[in-house]
Design an enzyme around this catalytic site. Structure first.
Site, PDB file in Angstrom:
ATOM      1  N   SER A  81       0.888  -1.337   0.013  1.00 53.42           N
ATOM      2  CA  SER A  81       0.076  -0.165   0.011  1.00 53.42           C
ATOM      3  C   SER A  81       0.945   1.425   0.015  1.00 53.42           C
ATOM      4  O   SER A  81       0.291   2.474  -0.103  1.00 53.42           O
ATOM      5  CB  SER A  81      -0.969  -0.067   1.133  1.00 53.42           C
ATOM      6  OG  SER A  81      -1.992  -0.675   0.944  1.00 53.42           O
ATOM      7  N   LYS A  84       0.273   3.701  -2.758  1.00 54.08           N
ATOM      8  CA  LYS A  84      -0.904   4.765  -2.608  1.00 54.08           C
ATOM      9  C   LYS A  84      -0.328   6.067  -2.739  1.00 54.08           C
ATOM     10  O   LYS A  84      -1.179   7.173  -3.134  1.00 54.08           O
ATOM     11  CB  LYS A  84      -1.729   4.463  -1.685  1.00 54.08           C
ATOM     12  CG  LYS A  84      -2.675   3.071  -1.564  1.00 54.08           C
ATOM     13  CD  LYS A  84      -3.684   3.070  -0.377  1.00 54.08           C
ATOM     14  CE  LYS A  84      -4.670   1.764  -0.917  1.00 54.08           C
ATOM     15  NZ  LYS A  84      -3.871   0.607  -0.344  1.00 54.08           N
ATOM     16  N   SER A 136      -6.361   3.417   4.021  1.00 47.91           N
ATOM     17  CA  SER A 136      -5.556   2.804   3.111  1.00 47.91           C
ATOM     18  C   SER A 136      -6.766   1.723   2.274  1.00 47.91           C
ATOM     19  O   SER A 136      -6.553   0.545   2.121  1.00 47.91           O
ATOM     20  CB  SER A 136      -4.596   1.512   3.578  1.00 47.91           C
ATOM     21  OG  SER A 136      -3.636   0.942   3.038  1.00 47.91           O
TER      22      SER A 136
END
Length: 378
Positions: A81, A84, A136
């Site tokens: 993640s 991101k 997230s």
């Protein structure tokens, strides 16, 4: 008489791995010569950074771009993640934060971590960015990608943004960071992306928000930032953590003290990294401005340069020197191998070339045998 065949192994391998074009490795890694090491690179004359179980990390001065220490900084790993950060930086520049969208069923049903989107609610883009960077949310990542026109368009935009930043180790295949073949980043790139994000007020606001009210079918519910150091570390600005079973733990964070900001990024950690990151940040603050940097976080490319092939982006004054200590690597990077850099198209081309080479060899062998037999009969 046999005709000597020219060895084609090297040629086949080169063509297979590069899609039919000649491959030449860059002479200098992005950010400086010393950053090409897979081991620990640290300034001489001061105590080395605290030990970390991370396979790769970077400690950098976000204000000057100076890399203070690094370990396998350009090793390519699954980002989870932390990718991101690139999603947010790319789309904040393209989407109106006050625009309202209704997420698709596909977006709401994304696997992994989610903020809990539902097609029954219309969300502001601003809320989706909070869900992306605080919770997230993989569902928020897909909803933002669709708001940008399509998933395909968003992946094109994200990879273009990575090239603009000179984050050349980064290949985005998903907006969420969920594992996908061919997807990669590096500790150097994560630090580079975070530094660019910190210069954007909205990006900085999303990563530093601890709690927020999030729309629900009836009213709202509260979401919290997954970055535990926002509550634990003095001066913590935020950024992003990530985890998948294949990527293991990854993290990029920034903190500001005394008017100066230090960035730390880690990749492929077995977990429980919060105390280690705290120690790495403390070390960064203790040496910044006092040591010879081991490299540099480079600036983004100008728009006029994006269309043309780029020379090596390494900083000449960041090469290995007596002021830099380089420790050999213990283990090679997970994804930094020639095979891992193949795309579906290059694999196809490579298979065709290799297959053609083998077929040619068999035909030539058969031809030689027939000639030999013919001579024995006459």
């Amino acid at each position: 008489m046999w005709t000597k065949l020219v060895p084609v192994t090297a040629l086949i391998a080169s063509v297979a791995l590069t899609g039919g074009t000649a491959y030449a490795a860059p002479t200098t890694p992005v950010g400086g010569e010393a950053l090409g090491s897979r081991g620990l690179v640290a300034p001489a004359g001061v105590k080395k950074p605290p030990k970390s179980k991370a396979t790769s990390y970077v400690i950098a001065d976000a204000d000057t771009g100076e890399v203070l220490a690094a370990k396998d900084p350009h090793g390519r790993y699954l980002p989870a993640s932390t990718l991101k950060t690139l999603t947010a930086l790319t789309l904040i520049q393209k989407l109106d934060k006050n625009r309202k969208v209704r997420p698709s069923h596909n977006a709401c049903n994304q696997e992994g971590s989610a903020v809990g989107l539902t097609p029954k609610v219309t969300y502001k883009i601003d809320d989706l960015f909070k869900a992306l960077m605080m919770s997230s949310g993989n569902d928020a990542a897909m909803a933002l990608a669709e708001a940008n026109g399509s998933l395909a368009q968003t992946m094109t935009d994200m990879n273009a943004e990575a090239k603009r930043l000179q984050a050349n180790d980064t290949v985005a295949k998903t907006p969420s960071g969920l594992d996908k073949p061919g997807q990669s980043s590096s500790a150097y790139d994560l630090a580079l992306i975070a530094r660019a994000g910190l210069a954007n007020p909205d990006f900085r606001r999303y990563i530093s928000t601890k709690t927020a009210k999030f729309p629900a079918p009836k009213g709202y519910y509260e979401i919290s930032n997954h970055n535990k150091l926002l509550w634990r570390y003095n001066g913590m600005v935020g950024v992003k953590n990530g985890w998948t079973s294949k990527a293991q733990a990854s993290f990029v964070g920034a903190a500001t003290r005394g008017g100066h900001t230090v960035v730390v990024s880690i990749m492929r950690h077995e977990g429980g990294f919060w105390d280690e990151v705290t120690s790495l940040l403390d070390w960064g603050f203790s040496v910044r401005g006092k040591v010879t940097p081991v490299g540099r976080l480079v600036d983004p490319l100008p728009a006029s340069a994006l269309a043309a092939p780029q020379p090596s982006a390494g900083a000449p004054n960041a090469s290995a020197s007596p002021a830099v200590s380089v420790t050999p690597a213990v283990q090679p990077p997970l994804l930094d191998t020639a095979a891992s850099k193949q795309t579906d198209s290059t694999k196809t081309v490579g298979s065709l070339v290799i297959g053609g080479g083998l077929l040619f060899g068999l035909i030539w062998l058969g031809y030689g045998i027939r000639r030999k037999r013919g001579r024995s009969r006459t």
